[in-house]
Design a protein around this motif. Structure first.
Motif, PDB file in Angstrom:
ATOM      1  N   PHE A 177      38.122  42.601  38.179  1.00  0.00           N
ATOM      2  CA  PHE A 177      38.424  44.018  38.349  1.00  0.00           C
ATOM      3  C   PHE A 177      39.780  44.347  37.728  1.00  0.00           C
ATOM      4  CE2 PHE A 177      35.302  43.202  41.591  1.00  0.00           C
ATOM      5  CZ  PHE A 177      34.531  44.361  41.629  1.00  0.00           C
ATOM      6  N   CYS A 178      39.863  45.528  37.155  1.00  0.00           N
ATOM      7  CA  CYS A 178      41.112  46.028  36.574  1.00  0.00           C
ATOM      8  C   CYS A 178      41.596  47.227  37.387  1.00  0.00           C
ATOM      9  CB  CYS A 178      40.900  46.449  35.123  1.00  0.00           C
ATOM     10  SG  CYS A 178      40.336  45.135  34.035  1.00  0.00           S
ATOM     11  N   CYS A 179      42.900  47.295  37.580  1.00  0.00           N
ATOM     12  CA  CYS A 179      43.487  48.384  38.382  1.00  0.00           C
ATOM     13  C   CYS A 179      44.667  49.005  37.655  1.00  0.00           C
ATOM     14  CB  CYS A 179      43.953  47.852  39.746  1.00  0.00           C
ATOM     15  SG  CYS A 179      42.650  47.166  40.779  1.00  0.00           S
ATOM     16  N   LEU A 180      45.094  50.138  38.153  1.00  0.00           N
ATOM     17  CA  LEU A 180      46.286  50.834  37.686  1.00  0.00           C
ATOM     18  C   LEU A 180      47.125  51.164  38.912  1.00  0.00           C
ATOM     19  CD1 LEU A 180      47.901  52.329  35.466  1.00  0.00           C
ATOM     20  CD2 LEU A 180      46.477  54.345  35.935  1.00  0.00           C
ATOM     21  N   THR A 181      48.378  50.693  38.919  1.00  0.00           N
ATOM     22  CA  THR A 181      49.273  50.918  40.062  1.00  0.00           C
ATOM     23  C   THR A 181      50.412  51.838  39.650  1.00  0.00           C
ATOM     24  OG1 THR A 181      48.784  48.740  41.013  1.00  0.00           O
ATOM     25  CG2 THR A 181      50.795  49.830  41.751  1.00  0.00           C
ATOM     26  N   ARG A 182      50.541  52.927  40.353  1.00  0.00           N
ATOM     27  CA  ARG A 182      51.644  53.871  40.115  1.00  0.00           C
ATOM     28  C   ARG A 182      52.817  53.473  41.007  1.00  0.00           C
ATOM     29  NH1 ARG A 182      49.714  57.762  36.111  1.00  0.00           N
ATOM     30  NH2 ARG A 182      47.451  57.846  36.390  1.00  0.00           N
ATOM     31  N   LEU A 183      53.971  53.293  40.404  1.00  0.00           N
ATOM     32  CA  LEU A 183      55.174  52.930  41.151  1.00  0.00           C
ATOM     33  C   LEU A 183      55.934  54.182  41.584  1.00  0.00           C
ATOM     34  CD1 LEU A 183      56.492  49.946  38.976  1.00  0.00           C
ATOM     35  CD2 LEU A 183      54.953  49.879  40.943  1.00  0.00           C
TER      36      LEU A 183
ATOM     37  N   THR B 128      47.340  52.576  44.148  1.00  0.00           N
ATOM     38  CA  THR B 128      46.574  51.826  43.156  1.00  0.00           C
ATOM     39  C   THR B 128      45.176  52.407  43.019  1.00  0.00           C
ATOM     40  OG1 THR B 128      47.814  49.786  43.606  1.00  0.00           O
ATOM     41  CG2 THR B 128      45.647  49.533  42.588  1.00  0.00           C
ATOM     42  N   GLU B 129      44.692  52.452  41.799  1.00  0.00           N
ATOM     43  CA  GLU B 129      43.344  52.925  41.509  1.00  0.00           C
ATOM     44  C   GLU B 129      42.559  51.797  40.840  1.00  0.00           C
ATOM     45  OE1 GLU B 129      43.828  56.819  39.287  1.00  0.00           O
ATOM     46  OE2 GLU B 129      45.913  56.187  39.579  1.00  0.00           O
ATOM     47  N   VAL B 130      41.295  51.640  41.223  1.00  0.00           N
ATOM     48  CA  VAL B 130      40.418  50.672  40.568  1.00  0.00           C
ATOM     49  C   VAL B 130      39.786  51.372  39.374  1.00  0.00           C
ATOM     50  CG1 VAL B 130      38.456  49.109  40.831  1.00  0.00           C
ATOM     51  CG2 VAL B 130      39.948  49.588  42.793  1.00  0.00           C
ATOM     52  N   ILE B 131      39.996  50.820  38.157  1.00  0.00           N
ATOM     53  CA  ILE B 131      39.562  51.546  36.954  1.00  0.00           C
ATOM     54  C   ILE B 131      38.472  50.820  36.160  1.00  0.00           C
ATOM     55  CG2 ILE B 131      41.771  52.724  36.710  1.00  0.00           C
ATOM     56  CD1 ILE B 131      42.516  50.715  34.523  1.00  0.00           C
ATOM     57  N   GLY B 132      38.155  49.578  36.500  1.00  0.00           N
ATOM     58  CA  GLY B 132      37.130  48.898  35.710  1.00  0.00           C
ATOM     59  C   GLY B 132      36.683  47.584  36.303  1.00  0.00           C
TER      60      GLY B 132
ATOM     61  N   THR C  78      39.970  46.630  49.708  1.00  0.00           N
ATOM     62  CA  THR C  78      40.206  45.190  49.562  1.00  0.00           C
ATOM     63  C   THR C  78      40.780  44.887  48.186  1.00  0.00           C
ATOM     64  OG1 THR C  78      38.487  44.543  51.141  1.00  0.00           O
ATOM     65  CG2 THR C  78      39.059  42.933  49.445  1.00  0.00           C
ATOM     66  N   LEU C  79      40.200  45.503  47.155  1.00  0.00           N
ATOM     67  CA  LEU C  79      40.669  45.267  45.790  1.00  0.00           C
ATOM     68  C   LEU C  79      42.098  45.780  45.602  1.00  0.00           C
ATOM     69  CD1 LEU C  79      37.457  46.353  43.827  1.00  0.00           C
ATOM     70  CD2 LEU C  79      38.166  44.016  44.422  1.00  0.00           C
ATOM     71  N   LYS C  80      42.394  46.941  46.160  1.00  0.00           N
ATOM     72  CA  LYS C  80      43.743  47.501  46.028  1.00  0.00           C
ATOM     73  C   LYS C  80      44.767  46.640  46.750  1.00  0.00           C
ATOM     74  CE  LYS C  80      42.027  52.269  45.739  1.00  0.00           C
ATOM     75  NZ  LYS C  80      41.968  53.593  46.415  1.00  0.00           N
ATOM     76  N   ALA C  81      44.403  46.149  47.938  1.00  0.00           N
ATOM     77  CA  ALA C  81      45.323  45.294  48.692  1.00  0.00           C
ATOM     78  C   ALA C  81      45.637  44.025  47.912  1.00  0.00           C
ATOM     79  CB  ALA C  81      44.712  44.949  50.054  1.00  0.00           C
ATOM     80  N   ALA C  82      44.613  43.443  47.273  1.00  0.00           N
ATOM     81  CA  ALA C  82      44.812  42.223  46.497  1.00  0.00           C
ATOM     82  C   ALA C  82      45.667  42.491  45.263  1.00  0.00           C
ATOM     83  CB  ALA C  82      43.458  41.637  46.096  1.00  0.00           C
ATOM     84  N   ALA C  83      45.393  43.603  44.574  1.00  0.00           N
ATOM     85  CA  ALA C  83      46.157  43.939  43.366  1.00  0.00           C
ATOM     86  C   ALA C  83      47.632  44.145  43.685  1.00  0.00           C
ATOM     87  CB  ALA C  83      45.567  45.191  42.714  1.00  0.00           C
ATOM     88  N   GLU C  84      47.910  44.848  44.762  1.00  0.00           N
ATOM     89  CA  GLU C  84      49.308  45.109  45.126  1.00  0.00           C
ATOM     90  C   GLU C  84      50.002  43.842  45.627  1.00  0.00           C
ATOM     91  OE1 GLU C  84      49.278  48.432  47.789  1.00  0.00           O
ATOM     92  OE2 GLU C  84      48.500  49.818  46.261  1.00  0.00           O
ATOM     93  N   ARG C  85      49.262  42.970  46.302  1.00  0.00           N
ATOM     94  CA  ARG C  85      49.850  41.680  46.715  1.00  0.00           C
ATOM     95  C   ARG C  85      50.232  40.846  45.496  1.00  0.00           C
ATOM     96  NH1 ARG C  85      47.729  37.159  46.418  1.00  0.00           N
ATOM     97  NH2 ARG C  85      45.583  37.935  46.397  1.00  0.00           N
ATOM     98  N   GLU C  86      49.315  40.755  44.523  1.00  0.00           N
ATOM     99  CA  GLU C  86      49.618  39.999  43.305  1.00  0.00           C
ATOM    100  C   GLU C  86      50.823  40.602  42.589  1.00  0.00           C
ATOM    101  OE1 GLU C  86      48.570  37.272  42.088  1.00  0.00           O
ATOM    102  OE2 GLU C  86      46.743  36.814  43.207  1.00  0.00           O
ATOM    103  N   LEU C  87      50.899  41.910  42.554  1.00  0.00           N
ATOM    104  CA  LEU C  87      52.022  42.587  41.901  1.00  0.00           C
ATOM    105  C   LEU C  87      53.330  42.237  42.592  1.00  0.00           C
ATOM    106  CD1 LEU C  87      53.085  44.641  39.847  1.00  0.00           C
ATOM    107  CD2 LEU C  87      52.540  46.457  41.490  1.00  0.00           C
ATOM    108  N   ARG C  88      53.344  42.274  43.930  1.00  0.00           N
ATOM    109  CA  ARG C  88      54.570  41.940  44.668  1.00  0.00           C
ATOM    110  C   ARG C  88      54.954  40.469  44.465  1.00  0.00           C
ATOM    111  NH1 ARG C  88      51.789  44.679  48.701  1.00  0.00           N
ATOM    112  NH2 ARG C  88      51.418  42.711  49.798  1.00  0.00           N
TER     113      ARG C  88
END
Length: 428
Positions: free
Chosen positions: A342-348, A325-329, A302-312
């Motif tokens: 939550f903080c994430c790291l997304t590899r492109l 995407t990885e959840v890191i904090g 769920t967190l990864k889906a939200a992070a990538e949506r915000e990024l797009r």
């Protein structure tokens, strides 16, 4: 033409969301007045038929009078709800007071608190390691917290509505968005049952969070010179465990996007942004919408889906450019009533030159964006721009007031350094 259409769409949606929320909390009743107006219109149009029915004349006259009076009351309430109140200018009182943290919370968040401008943050290395592990975190959807939060808002709506009214008018004047989107909220701390990890979540909305988390440290001034604070504020409401708090606690999410050659994308919010206006922000930053919720899946999905949506949404990157995407904090923002973040790291899946023509979302982002080479060939934070990136995030050498980092960028930097084993110097 595109910007004009976006501005018009924003204005219409802002007004509809605001009116629907007034209906929901019982301040105005749009459905009832629509029925009343329909009956009233019919009575006026077909009045001769009604008058000729002698035995019903008095009854219909009373009904007609009642409908007129209800219409007048609705117009009065609607005007009071949407008209700009005599309250204005939100003050932040966090500078004079620090939030009190309940002992039960201190047992979970054992790391030293981090101070940031006008707020304080707490986090836990144990929780961060849990998020970075591969052990599944089951998500349980419940409704207790949503009911508790809404009951608080409804009971104190006359005190809270001036806060909402003031923010709505502020964003309307900026042509900015103030949508009441459906949000996913954290309804518990991370727990363990047997060998299983779990977290409870619930449905919420942004207005609920604004009237609880966002104004937790705020004071609203009145034109007569006095002011007021929300019933649950920094002075009288300690930070509690998520399952006990009356705060809405919608989940914040941010991510740093890294290209294949080690460059990170940093955006610049414009003055229309709802939070962190004119600040430097991560590649994607916002909150978890309820539509991001992945029922039955690991909470991280769920967190990864939200992070990538915000990024797009904020960078207009095509989905094919996003790798994983990885959840890191994880941390809680005490200046916002302990709001979970939550903080994430997304590899492109692209090097820097392939994303050089990004067009950030003009609703909240400026046209310009920056990239920093922070990751070396070995995968460590030793890129040629890492020192300059650190100075910017830690605000060691701000070029101007607008070149200050938002909280989300600051914490993504802190969590990234801890995740990749980089020693951090110069932060408190």
């Amino acid at each position: 033409m595109r910007k004009t259409w976006i501005t018009l769409k924003t204005k219409v949606r802002n007004r509809l969301d605001f009116i629907r929320y007034g209906q929901r909390i019982g301040y105005i009743n749009v459905i009832t007045i629509a029925i009343d107006l329909t009956i009233l219109a019919y009575s006026v149009i077909d009045y001769r038929t009604l008058i000729n029915t002698d035995n019903l004349f008095l009854f219909l006259f009373l009904v007609f009078t009642t409908l007129v009076w209800q219409t007048i009351c609705f117009i009065r309430n609607f005007y009071a709800y949407t008209h700009k109140t005599a309250y204005y200018n939100l003050h932040d009182i966090c500078r004079r007071e620090m939030p009190v943290i309940a002992d039960e919370v201190k047992e979970i968040y054992t790391a030293d608190p981090i101070d940031f401008t006008d707020t304080t943050l707490i986090y836990s290395d144990t929780v961060n390691r849990l998020l970075q592990s591969e052990k599944p975190i089951h998500t349980l959807l419940c409704g207790d917290k949503e009911k508790r939060t809404f009951k608080y808002i409804k009971n104190y709506r006359n005190i809270l509505l001036p806060f909402l009214n003031g923010k709505w008018h502020e964003m309307k004047n900026k042509n900015g968005s103030f949508y009441n989107e459906q949000k996913l909220c954290m309804a518990s701390e991370f727990g363990q049952s047997g060998n299983d990890l779990y977290v409870k979540v619930c449905r919420g909305c942004y207005y609920n969070s604004y009237l609880t988390n966002v104004i937790y440290t705020k004071k609203l001034s009145h034109q007569s010179g006095w002011g007021m604070t929300p019933p649950a504020n920094i002075s009288n409401y300690p930070i509690r465990r998520l399952e006990k708090s009356i705060m809405s606690d919608h989940i914040g999410i941010s991510t740093l996007a890294l290209t294949t050659d080690g460059h990170v994308i940093i955006l610049h919010q414009n003055e229309k942004a709802l939070t962190s206006a004119d600040r430097l922000t991560p590649s994607g930053s916002g909150s978890v919408d309820f539509r991001d919720f992945r029922a039955g899946a690991d909470f991280r999905e769920t967190l990864k889906a939200a992070a990538e949506r915000e990024l797009r949404e904020e960078t207009a990157l095509p989905p094919c450019r996003i790798g994983h995407t990885e959840v890191i904090g994880f941390y809680r923002d005490l200046g916002r009533g302990g709001k979970p973040e939550f903080c994430c790291l997304t590899r492109l899946n692209a090097p820097l030159f392939e994303i050089a023509e990004l067009e950030p979302n003009c609703e909240e982002q400026r046209d310009d964006f920056e990239t920093f080479h922070i990751l070396g060939e070995t995968g460590k934070l030793d890129g040629k721009d890492f020192g300059r990136f650190s100075d910017m995030v830690l605000n060691r050498s701000p070029r101007s007031e607008e070149d200050r980092p938002a909280l989300a960028l600051y914490m993504c930097y802190i969590m990234l350094c801890r995740y990749l084993g980089k020693e951090i110097t110069g932060h408190s």
